[in-house]
Design an enzyme around this catalytic site. Structure first.
Site, short mmCIF file in Angstrom:
data_model
loop_
_atom_site.label_atom_id
_atom_site.label_comp_id
_atom_site.label_asym_id
_atom_site.label_seq_id
_atom_site.Cartn_x
_atom_site.Cartn_y
_atom_site.Cartn_z
N GLY A 23 53.48 53.64 -1.88
CA GLY A 23 54.66 52.94 -1.40
C GLY A 23 54.86 53.08 0.09
N ASP A 206 60.76 64.85 -8.15
CA ASP A 206 62.06 65.44 -8.48
C ASP A 206 62.28 65.33 -9.99
OD1 ASP A 206 63.12 62.77 -8.95
OD2 ASP A 206 63.36 62.61 -6.80
#
Length: 237
Positions: A23, A206
């Site tokens: 990304g 995360d």
């Protein structure tokens, strides 16, 4: 449409048949400079650079997708339709939506549920099942096993929102979703509509269960295993 396209200013033949797509534009540059032989910039438009080089004798390109389905949809479409790209391997990041998935684990999206309306453009008389291309999936699995790098294969969720006004992930988790990200379903739909191949693999940065989150610097350093698996899957084709 002719090339250059509105978003890619490469020439015909500049891209390899397989493109690795993180990304982050900086991550694309990092991979090209640290993993490829003789990398060269083939596109440099709108802050997104495309690189082509060689890994273990195999030509490979690296180009960032930006964030979200609209962005990866544009770049994947133009690569598939106008530059002769056959395979796109997304190498991104995700958040764990399952207690068994830990930070820095690698998740491979076998199928991607989504909350996007991206599929409406195809005027389908039902809901599209966004899934990975099996030959690429099998190649990734085999290479990871040879490298001794564990992977989690399963269902993921592609969301249009990074921040939610209400909590939605627990409901998806009950349905077996392993991780949440923002691009895989759009990539899979674009590949299917183009008759091309795609697979999405993501490193967990995360977790909704532990609250742990990796910094940007930690993310860049910790993605090496995923990058190696992706590059090896190109070298063995």
């Amino acid at each position: 449409m002719s090339i250059p396209t509105p978003h890619i200013n490469a020439k015909q033949g500049d891209f390899a048949k397989t493109v690795l797509m993180p990304g982050d534009p900086k991550r694309a540059e990092f991979i090209a400079e640290n993993f490829l032989e003789s990398p060269r910039i083939v596109s440099d438009l709108r802050g997104i650079k495309g690189f082509t080089g060689v890994y273990r004798g195999a030509p490979v390109s690296i180009m960032a997708s930006g964030m979200g389905i609209p962005s990866i949809g544009i770049y994947a479409y133009e690569l598939y339709q106008f530059y002769g790209v056959e395979n796109i391997i997304r190498i991104g990041t995700c958040g764990a939506a399952s207690a068994k998935i830990k930070p820095l684990d690698i998740v491979v999206s076998v199928g991607a549920s989504y909350d996007s309306s991206f599929d409406l453009q195809y005027s389908l008389p039902g809901k599209f099942s966004a899934v990975a291309s099996y030959p690429l999936l099998r190649r990734v699995d085999r290479c990871a096993e040879q490298l001794g790098i564990p992977l989690h294969f399963g269902s993921t969720l592609t969301c249009d929102s990074f921040y939610w006004e209400r909590e939605v992930i627990p409901a998806w988790s009950k349905m077996g979703i392993l991780a949440v990200e923002m691009e895989a379903a759009g990539l899979y739909m674009t590949a299917a509509a183009s008759g091309k191949s795609a697979v999405s693999m993501m490193t967990v940065v995360d977790s909704m269960y532990t609250g742990e989150s990796k910094t940007s610097a930690e993310r860049e350093r910790s993605l090496t295993d995923m990058i190696r698996v992706a590059l090896e899957s190109v070298a063995v084709q």
